[in-house]
Design an enzyme around this catalytic site. Structure first.
Site, PDB file in Angstrom:
ATOM      1  N   GLU A 161       0.821  -1.219   0.000  1.00 60.21           N
ATOM      2  CA  GLU A 161       0.000   0.000   0.000  1.00 60.21           C
ATOM      3  C   GLU A 161       0.853   1.267   0.000  1.00 60.21           C
ATOM      4  O   GLU A 161       0.385   2.341   0.362  1.00 60.21           O
ATOM      5  CB  GLU A 161      -0.971  -0.015   1.188  1.00 60.21           C
ATOM      6  CG  GLU A 161      -2.040  -1.101   1.029  1.00 60.21           C
ATOM      7  CD  GLU A 161      -3.171  -1.000   2.039  1.00 60.21           C
ATOM      8  OE1 GLU A 161      -3.030  -0.256   3.029  1.00 60.21           O
ATOM      9  OE2 GLU A 161      -4.198  -1.670   1.829  1.00 60.21           O
ATOM     10  N   LYS A 180     -15.744  -0.838   1.607  1.00 63.87           N
ATOM     11  CA  LYS A 180     -15.011  -1.291   0.415  1.00 63.87           C
ATOM     12  C   LYS A 180     -16.057  -1.890  -0.526  1.00 63.87           C
ATOM     13  O   LYS A 180     -16.672  -2.907  -0.193  1.00 63.87           O
ATOM     14  CB  LYS A 180     -13.999  -2.376   0.783  1.00 63.87           C
ATOM     15  CG  LYS A 180     -12.838  -1.934   1.673  1.00 63.87           C
ATOM     16  CD  LYS A 180     -12.123  -3.171   2.211  1.00 63.87           C
ATOM     17  CE  LYS A 180     -10.760  -2.839   2.809  1.00 63.87           C
ATOM     18  NZ  LYS A 180     -10.214  -3.999   3.578  1.00 63.87           N
TER      19      LYS A 180
END
Ligand code: PGA
Ligand code: ZN
Length: 405
Positions: A200, A329
């Site tokens: 990430e 999400k």
């Protein structure tokens, strides 16, 4: 009335070099939308399955055989119509026949197409009642990677700069500065070690959990002093990943649920943490609830794997007062319609939402619009890496169009 002229699904690569899918929806008017779907590594067990058992090739074959024929030619008064057709084609809760990523890519592409047709940005297409886009999300920026997102890092998955500033330019600047300062300090501390970045975009270093948190706290303190902006430490434990046989198994300690709660509360107070995600296993509603009672007044306590962005998982959390926020999400649940149902449930009960990327991302920007459209408290999309910066830059663009007076 908008009608679907054509719909496509194609393979593309994500930021880990794995295949995912991209959907394109074109309307009779010529307006079109295109969106890619990301993929997680620390996936919750109640998530939609990203792809059918045969992976992306099976997702594409299923799309050609079942979805395209069902979608071409239908009227599309709103993106929810396409979402309903997807669920009709695959009535399973985890969407394992068509794949959750197929659903996400097509759902977002349809919303983008409708926006293009009516001259509205995606966030306006998604906007919930009472959300006028005036409130911009805090930045939840991953600065140091551990867990499943790094090789050789700490057990805790994410060491986060949580920048609560109203203006995107300020929040992003603060998070970026924390990332920079943390990298500089790591290099000073380990001058001979190579320094890399994880999935990430946060740093990866051979440091323990507490050492990483000290470094993060110091970087936040310095960034705050230097920029006079509100930025504080945050953690995503992703604790399901190191929970086995009833214990939280770190490399240097093993804790039962009570011990874990004490450890988290201690870290929160000692290091001035303002954001905590998934401090317990994904089934541990009671542990979440006890911790929420203890620290919910001073941190955003966010459920990710426990809720998987689903109404059916969030409802018991609300009944138990298990957290004060829910991570959102889209591909955990499939379509935008499912996502908005969860968002509405959260808002009706006073829970904050945080719109989130996945560890395997695509360089799309639509997540920034989801964050703004749902009135999210936070946008969690990393700090560095093109696929992360794409979302931040989009938020900057949206912020430029807004007056903050
Ligand atoms: P994932 O991790 O995308 O690998 O699931 C992100 C998170 O846990 O927040
Ligand atoms: Zn998480």
């Amino acid at each position: 009335m908008s009608r679907i002229r054509s719909v496509e699904l194609a393979p593309i690569y994500d930021s880990r070099g794995r295949l995912t899918v991209e959907g394109t929806v074109e309307l009779d008017s010529g307006a079109s939308g295109r969106a890619g779907a990301p993929s997680g590594a620390s996936t919750g067990s109640h998530e939609a399955v990203a792809f059918p058992p045969g992976g992306v090739p099976e997702a594409l074959a299923t799309f050609r055989a079942r979805l395209r024929p069902a979608l071409v030619g239908i009227e599309l008064p709103e993106f929810g119509t396409l979402d309903a057709a997807l669920h009709e084609a695959d009535p399973t809760a985890d969407l394992h026949e068509i794949g959750g990523n197929t659903a996400t890519a097509l759902s977002v592409a349809a919303a983008l197409a409708l926006g293009a047709e009516s001259g509205r940005p995606l966030w306006r297409v998604l906007a919930r009642p009472g959300v006028d886009g005036a409130r911009f999300p805090a930045i939840v920026g991953n600065c140091l990677n551990g867990g499943r997102h790094a090789i050789g890092g700490p057990d805790i998955q994410e060491f986060i700069a949580y920048a609560e500033e109203r203006r995107p330019e300020d929040a992003i600047r603060a998070a970026v500065r924390v990332h920079q300062l943390l990298g500089e300090e790591l290099h000073r501390r380990f001058p001979k070690a190579a320094l890399g970045r994880g999935d990430e975009g946060g740093w990866v270093a051979a440091v323990g959990n507490v050492e990483a948190l000290e470094l993060l706290r110091d970087a936040c303190d310095r960034a705050r002093d230097e920029l006079h902006l509100a930025v504080h430490p945050g953690l995503d434990f992703a604790a399901s990943e190191f929970f086995r046989d009833g214990r939280y198994r770190y490399r240097d300690q093993t804790l039962d649920a009570e011990g874990q709660a004490g450890f988290v509360a201690h870290l929160v107070d000692r290091y001035g943490i303002r954001y905590v995600e998934d401090p317990f296993d994904q089934e541990a509603y009671e542990s979440f609830a006890a911790l929420n009672t203890a620290i919910g007044d001073r941190v955003l306590l966010v459920g990710d794997d426990i809720y998987c962005s689903r109404v059916a998982r969030l409802r018991p959390g609300i009944e138990r007062n298990a957290s004060n926020a829910v991570l959102i999400k889209v591909n955990q649940v499939g379509t935008l319609t499912d996502t908005l149902a969860t968002v509405d449930l959260a808002r009706d009960h006073g829970l904050a939402t945080v719109a989130s990327h996945r560890s395997g991302e695509v360089p799309d920007a639509w997540l920034a619009h989801v964050a703004l459209g749902i009135g999210a408290r936070g946008l969690k999309s990393g700090v560095l890496g093109g696929e992360r910066v794409a979302k931040l830059n989009e938020l900057l663009r949206l912020g430029r169009a807004t007056s903050f007076e």
